[in-house]
Design a protein around this motif. Structure first.
Motif: not given
Lengths: 105, 217
Positions: A43, A46, A49-50, A64, A67, A70-71, B47, B55, B59
């Motif tokens: 997390n 991420n 990255l965001i 995005q 990310a 990665i999720i 986010y 995102l 999430q």
């Protein structure tokens, strides 16, 4: 957001989250606790990255997309990891990471 | 306006850090998983604050919806009665704490704060900023990121099959599930054995499987 909160603040938050996750992954006795630490670290990555996406190139989607990948990989990792925890539990009747030491020299 | 954003950011950061700290320190594994869900929500809120709405939704869907439920299921399937109230951190935790704290305090934070980031200036208030949204994301997934997209699809399939294969148990090898009374009797027996022959490791006992999340309490 851009004017109010500087980029280093967000990055420092992500770094702190990463370090907490590292501590959890290395010091928990429970295997599931270790996996939870790994999730915290992912997390944090991420968030980084965001943040970079938002501050540097908000008109491109690369950050995005990265990310999201990665999720997806983290979800796959969690599924396989927890299946392994269940298999280990079945074999050793324990989820303590220190007791699973058959390969110890 | 800026102050409001700063306050919201501070609250979200506090929520994330407190929840993460609770995840790694709390004794009960189930409480730990619940704090993990809180932490995921905090990250989702961050986010939203960073204007990555898609995102944030992903999430909540993937982490809060899928991963945490998976973790809770794994906890329920592997919890032992005897594991209650035990120490949750291993003996090396001070060293690990020192390493993590030093890593943050001496490497990460100074680097991040002293670095010249050269952030491009934000457009003046009122002018809409060109932000990549879900539409651009979807277009990217079928154009420039098509191969990566497919590879992730294959990866998810492989992970699904792998998880099933790893966690699968043949019916013939499945052990008998004991009732709570039988289990307690077994535990008492084991405790008496360990009392009698103190340092000897007990592992001759046939392995017993406990799948009883509800009746445990």
């Amino acid at each position: 957001m851009l004017n109010a909160v500087p980029l280093p603040a967000v990055l420092t938050l992500a770094a702190a989250l990463f370090c907490i996750g590292l501590f959890g992954a290395l010091s928990r006795r429970n295997l599931i606790g270790v996996l939870m630490g790994v999730e915290l670290m992912l997390n944090a990555v991420n968030i980084n990255l965001i943040a970079f996406w938002r501050y540097f190139e908000p008109r491109y989607i690369t950050g995005q997309t990265f990310a999201i990948f990665i999720i997806a990989v983290a979800a796959a990792e969690a599924a396989v990891g927890l299946a392994m925890v269940i298999a280990v539990y079945r074999h050793y009747v324990s989820v303590n990471a220190d007791e699973v030491d058959r390969l110890r020299g | 306006m800026e102050v409001v954003v700063q306050i919201v950011f501070g609250l979200i950061a506090l929520l994330i850090l407190v929840a993460a700290t609770m995840v790694v320190t709390v004794r009960n594994v189930i409480h730990s998983a619940l704090w993990l869900i809180t932490c995921f929500f905090g990250v989702g809120a961050l986010y939203l604050l960073l204007e990555a709405e898609f995102l944030a939704v992903v999430q909540v869907l993937v982490y809060v919806g899928a991963v945490s439920v998976l973790i809770l299921f794994a906890i329920m399937l592997t919890r032992q009665i005897s594991g209650e109230g035990e120490r949750q951190l291993n003996s090396r935790w001070p060293v690990v704490l020192a390493i993590a704290a030093l890593l943050f305090a001496t490497v990460m934070a100074p680097t991040l704060i002293n670095q010249q980031w050269n952030v491009p200036p934000a457009p003046p208030l009122g002018t809409p900023e060109p932000l990549a949204g879900p539409a651009e994301l979807g277009r990217g997934f079928v154009n420039e990121f098509l191969i990566q997209f497919q590879v992730v699809g294959v990866l998810l399939t492989v992970a699904l099959i792998g998880a099933i294969v790893i966690a699968f148990e043949e019916r013939a090898r499945r052990r008998k599930v004991l009732t709570l009374a039988e289990e307690l009797e077994l535990k008492r027996l084991r405790a008496r054995e360990t009392e009698a022959t103190t340092p000897e490791p007990v592992e001759a006992e046939p392995v017993v499987r406990e799948t009883r999340p509800a009746s445990e309490r």
